[in-house]
Design a protein around this motif. Structure first.
Motif, PDB file in Angstrom:
ATOM      1  N   ASP A 195       0.832  -1.203   0.000  1.00 35.64           N
ATOM      2  CA  ASP A 195       0.000   0.000   0.000  1.00 35.64           C
ATOM      3  C   ASP A 195       0.866   1.253   0.000  1.00 35.64           C
ATOM      4  OD1 ASP A 195      -2.284  -1.508  -0.018  1.00 35.64           O
ATOM      5  OD2 ASP A 195      -2.703  -1.299   2.123  1.00 35.64           O
ATOM      6  N   ALA A 196       1.878   1.259   0.869  1.00 34.40           N
ATOM      7  CA  ALA A 196       2.746   2.433   0.979  1.00 34.40           C
ATOM      8  C   ALA A 196       3.493   2.690  -0.326  1.00 34.40           C
ATOM      9  CB  ALA A 196       3.726   2.248   2.134  1.00 34.40           C
ATOM     10  N   LEU A 197       4.032   1.636  -0.917  1.00 32.46           N
ATOM     11  CA  LEU A 197       4.811   1.794  -2.144  1.00 32.46           C
ATOM     12  C   LEU A 197       3.935   2.130  -3.341  1.00 32.46           C
ATOM     13  CD1 LEU A 197       7.268  -1.139  -1.493  1.00 32.46           C
ATOM     14  CD2 LEU A 197       7.941   1.252  -1.824  1.00 32.46           C
ATOM     15  N   THR A 198       2.708   1.622  -3.351  1.00 34.42           N
ATOM     16  CA  THR A 198       1.797   1.948  -4.446  1.00 34.42           C
ATOM     17  C   THR A 198       1.563   3.447  -4.516  1.00 34.42           C
ATOM     18  OG1 THR A 198       0.689  -0.205  -4.391  1.00 34.42           O
ATOM     19  CG2 THR A 198      -0.529   1.610  -5.373  1.00 34.42           C
ATOM     20  N   ARG A 199       1.392   4.078  -3.359  1.00 36.71           N
ATOM     21  CA  ARG A 199       1.190   5.540  -3.344  1.00 36.71           C
ATOM     22  C   ARG A 199       2.405   6.264  -3.916  1.00 36.71           C
ATOM     23  NH1 ARG A 199      -2.394   8.294   0.158  1.00 36.71           N
ATOM     24  NH2 ARG A 199      -4.060   6.972   0.959  1.00 36.71           N
ATOM     25  N   VAL A 200       3.596   5.826  -3.522  1.00 35.63           N
ATOM     26  CA  VAL A 200       4.815   6.469  -4.018  1.00 35.63           C
ATOM     27  C   VAL A 200       4.955   6.268  -5.521  1.00 35.63           C
ATOM     28  CG1 VAL A 200       7.337   6.483  -3.888  1.00 35.63           C
ATOM     29  CG2 VAL A 200       5.987   6.232  -1.785  1.00 35.63           C
ATOM     30  N   VAL A 201       4.799   5.033  -5.969  1.00 30.40           N
ATOM     31  CA  VAL A 201       4.968   4.718  -7.393  1.00 30.40           C
ATOM     32  C   VAL A 201       3.916   5.424  -8.238  1.00 30.40           C
ATOM     33  CG1 VAL A 201       4.854   2.856  -9.092  1.00 30.40           C
ATOM     34  CG2 VAL A 201       6.127   2.528  -6.973  1.00 30.40           C
ATOM     35  N   ALA A 214     -13.753  -4.117 -10.123  1.00 26.81           N
ATOM     36  CA  ALA A 214     -12.506  -3.369 -10.234  1.00 26.81           C
ATOM     37  C   ALA A 214     -12.309  -2.839 -11.655  1.00 26.81           C
ATOM     38  CB  ALA A 214     -11.329  -4.251  -9.828  1.00 26.81           C
ATOM     39  N   VAL A 215     -12.593  -3.656 -12.664  1.00 31.70           N
ATOM     40  CA  VAL A 215     -12.445  -3.213 -14.053  1.00 31.70           C
ATOM     41  C   VAL A 215     -13.407  -2.069 -14.357  1.00 31.70           C
ATOM     42  CG1 VAL A 215     -12.706  -3.886 -16.482  1.00 31.70           C
ATOM     43  CG2 VAL A 215     -11.533  -5.406 -14.886  1.00 31.70           C
ATOM     44  N   GLN A 216     -14.612  -2.132 -13.792  1.00 33.29           N
ATOM     45  CA  GLN A 216     -15.572  -1.044 -13.992  1.00 33.29           C
ATOM     46  C   GLN A 216     -15.045   0.256 -13.384  1.00 33.29           C
ATOM     47  OE1 GLN A 216     -18.624  -1.173 -15.809  1.00 33.29           O
ATOM     48  NE2 GLN A 216     -18.165   1.017 -15.629  1.00 33.29           N
ATOM     49  N   THR A 217     -14.418   0.156 -12.222  1.00 38.50           N
ATOM     50  CA  THR A 217     -13.817   1.347 -11.610  1.00 38.50           C
ATOM     51  C   THR A 217     -12.716   1.911 -12.491  1.00 38.50           C
ATOM     52  OG1 THR A 217     -14.316   0.558  -9.372  1.00 38.50           O
ATOM     53  CG2 THR A 217     -12.588   2.218  -9.579  1.00 38.50           C
ATOM     54  N   ALA A 234      -5.963   8.792  -8.929  1.00 38.20           N
ATOM     55  CA  ALA A 234      -4.807   7.911  -9.091  1.00 38.20           C
ATOM     56  C   ALA A 234      -4.790   6.853  -8.000  1.00 38.20           C
ATOM     57  CB  ALA A 234      -3.515   8.727  -9.065  1.00 38.20           C
ATOM     58  N   ASP A 235      -5.111   7.246  -6.761  1.00 35.46           N
ATOM     59  CA  ASP A 235      -5.155   6.268  -5.667  1.00 35.46           C
ATOM     60  C   ASP A 235      -6.270   5.253  -5.898  1.00 35.46           C
ATOM     61  OD1 ASP A 235      -3.005   7.371  -4.333  1.00 35.46           O
ATOM     62  OD2 ASP A 235      -4.233   8.630  -3.036  1.00 35.46           O
ATOM     63  N   ARG A 236      -7.428   5.724  -6.363  1.00 34.03           N
ATOM     64  CA  ARG A 236      -8.539   4.811  -6.670  1.00 34.03           C
ATOM     65  C   ARG A 236      -8.158   3.860  -7.791  1.00 34.03           C
ATOM     66  NH1 ARG A 236     -12.982   7.750  -8.924  1.00 34.03           N
ATOM     67  NH2 ARG A 236     -14.093   5.763  -8.893  1.00 34.03           N
ATOM     68  N   LEU A 237      -7.469   4.392  -8.810  1.00 31.98           N
ATOM     69  CA  LEU A 237      -7.047   3.559  -9.929  1.00 31.98           C
ATOM     70  C   LEU A 237      -6.058   2.500  -9.460  1.00 31.98           C
ATOM     71  CD1 LEU A 237      -7.123   3.081 -12.998  1.00 31.98           C
ATOM     72  CD2 LEU A 237      -5.242   4.724 -13.216  1.00 31.98           C
ATOM     73  N   GLY A 238      -5.117   2.904  -8.598  1.00 32.50           N
ATOM     74  CA  GLY A 238      -4.150   1.941  -8.076  1.00 32.50           C
ATOM     75  C   GLY A 238      -4.819   0.837  -7.287  1.00 32.50           C
ATOM     76  N   GLU A 239      -5.787   1.199  -6.452  1.00 32.25           N
ATOM     77  CA  GLU A 239      -6.492   0.186  -5.661  1.00 32.25           C
ATOM     78  C   GLU A 239      -7.292  -0.756  -6.550  1.00 32.25           C
ATOM     79  OE1 GLU A 239      -9.943  -0.042  -2.161  1.00 32.25           O
ATOM     80  OE2 GLU A 239      -8.957   1.855  -2.604  1.00 32.25           O
ATOM     81  N   ALA A 240      -7.965  -0.197  -7.574  1.00 35.13           N
ATOM     82  CA  ALA A 240      -8.770  -1.031  -8.478  1.00 35.13           C
ATOM     83  C   ALA A 240      -7.889  -1.996  -9.254  1.00 35.13           C
ATOM     84  CB  ALA A 240      -9.569  -0.140  -9.424  1.00 35.13           C
TER      85      ALA A 240
END
Length: 473
Positions: free
Chosen positions: A161-167, A224-227, A185-191
């Motif tokens: 989670d932490a690295l996803t935000r940085v990347v 997730a794909v819909q998001t 961008a955070d929503r896209l990363g989570e999806a």
């Protein structure tokens, strides 16, 4: 013998069709389902590793009833499959079918792929990367500072989670510009994280099951794909409206470049083609970096000697500065650690193929229509190619060491080799140097964390880390 000793990189290609010993090709060694089916269902990675070890690198066919894939692991065989006769070994089946629901058709089946690849190369080649490295470094530094402010010292946090935000902040700034907000961008990363973990294992273990038949994780995958679509399509449509109205966009982000791209006949990509290009770049640009750097903290906890040498190099080269492009050539050990990390934890652990026409590899019959498992994870553990393969040894990648060019498949090989290898190295060096110069990341809990195969090589349980700010920063 060096750690890289094994097959020379100039080893000739193996015998091909019509040149088997004695003029007669043999059937491959068969591995019956009863010997490993239960293990395959429980832990496919460990089961395939056992088959690879027992075969000694020999081409093997797994007998799983209607699904009978070849397992090919040796570098000289892979040179033939991935380069010398690559058109006969197509990117179909296994992970490609479920992945296509997220990023579109695999490159071998996508008529628009050459256009997208040219765009990706224009963004990710060395000279282009040089133009935005310092900007990316500054973005990474801000993201790491934000992480330090958000997470209290000593509080465990999920490394992915932490690295996803940085990347994502680095990729967003460089590849999308101001076309997407940080929140989206955070929503896209989570999806994307949900999409690449939800149903992939079931779909890969049961590739013959039609997509219309629901499997565990499919519902979460579709949500997730819909998001992803809800976030990316509006960006594409807005950019197209500006483009069609003649409004000049001075940026060289991926959306603008895909909009302007044309194929050999002058045809442009439609909205879906651009959407697929954006999402595939995000998946490729985040999965490898986030997953690999999550495993880094496990390795450093288990190998304090490697951790100490890495920290010493960063303290010496970077000190209290913000890492920049000028620091990268001197972060040699950091680069070696990252290369060894991708050998031991091969994020893209599988690159399957389907055989188009009958063939012969090293005297073994390869039957038309059969699936083939090519696995960097397994090739990186062939003992006569990588001595002591379960030992983490960055020195394998010291300057001057050599190996068969198809022994290291961290970014694939041949005409479909990932164009982002240089980008990953630069981005990962900057992230590691920034985090370890400003914080003291430490694994929380035991380093005994096993990998689990899905689309990528994820940890079986969350990797948690804590941070302690460096005094004076």
């Amino acid at each position: 013998m060096s750690a890289e000793a094994g097959l020379d990189k100039h080893t000739p290609a193996p015998r091909i069709a019509g040149s088997a010993s004695g003029g007669t090709a043999r059937e491959p060694r068969s591995y019956p389902a009863g010997r490993f089916l239960r293990g395959l269902l429980r832990d496919p990675l460990a089961a395939l590793e056992e088959v690879s070890r027992s075969s000694g690198g020999e081409i093997t066919r797994l007998n799983l009833g209607p699904f009978r894939p070849y397992l090919v692991t040796r570098p000289e065989h892979l040179q033939y499959v991935l380069r010398d006769n690559a058109p006969n070994y197509r990117r179909e089946g296994l992970m490609w079918k479920p992945l296509s629901r997220l990023v579109g058709e695999p490159s071998g089946a996508d008529p628009e792929w050459p256009v997208k690849r040219r765009v990706f190369q224009s963004l990710l080649t060395g000279k282009s990367i040089e133009t935005f490295t310092d900007e990316m470094a500054a973005t990474i530094a801000r993201a790491v500072d934000e992480l330090s402010e958000r997470v209290p010292p000593g509080t465990p946090v999920d490394a992915m989670d932490a690295l996803t935000r940085v990347v994502y902040r680095a990729i967003l700034r460089i590849f999308i510009g101001d076309k997407l907000s940080l929140a989206d961008a955070d929503r896209l990363g989570e999806a994307i994280m949900v999409a690449t973990t939800s149903s992939f294992r079931a779909r890969m273990l049961l590739p013959f099951v039609p997509l219309r038949v629901p499997l565990p994780g499919d519902r979460a995958f579709h949500r997730a794909v819909q998001t992803v679509d809800d976030i990316v399509y509006p960006v594409v449509r807005k950019a197209r409206r500006m483009h069609d109205q003649g409004e000049h966009d001075p940026t060289r982000d991926v959306v603008s470049l895909l909009l302007a791209a044309r194929d050999e006949n002058g045809a442009a990509l439609d909205d879906k083609g651009i959407r697929d290009g954006v999402v595939s770049l995000f998946v490729a640009g985040t999965e490898t970096t986030v997953t690999a750097l999550s495993w880094l903290w496990v390795v450093l906890a288990a190998r304090p000697d490697v951790a100490a040498r890495l920290q010493d190099e960063i303290d010496t080269v970077v000190g209290t500065d913000q890492p920049t492009r000028a620091h990268l050539p001197r972060l040699r050990y950091t680069k070696m650690v990252l290369q060894e990390l991708l050998r031991m934890y091969s994020v893209g652990w599988i690159i399957p193929r389907v055989i188009a026409d009958d063939d012969v590899i090293d005297g073994v019959k390869m039957h038309r229509g059969a699936p083939m498992i090519v696995s960097p994870y397994l090739t990186h553990r062939v003992e006569d190619v990588w001595p002591d393969p379960y030992v983490f040894a960055p020195e394998r990648f010291a300057p001057g060491r050599s190996r068969h060019r198809f022994a290291y498949l961290a970014f694939g090989a041949g005409p479909h080799q990932c164009v982002g290898s240089v980008f990953f190295t630069v981005e990962a060096q900057l992230i590691v140097a920034t985090m370890m110069s400003r914080l003291r990341p430490k694994l929380h809990g035991s380093p005994a964390i096993e990998p689990q195969a899905g689309l990528t090589l994820k940890p079986r349980r969350p990797i948690e880390i804590t941070f302690r700010p460096v005094e004076g920063r």
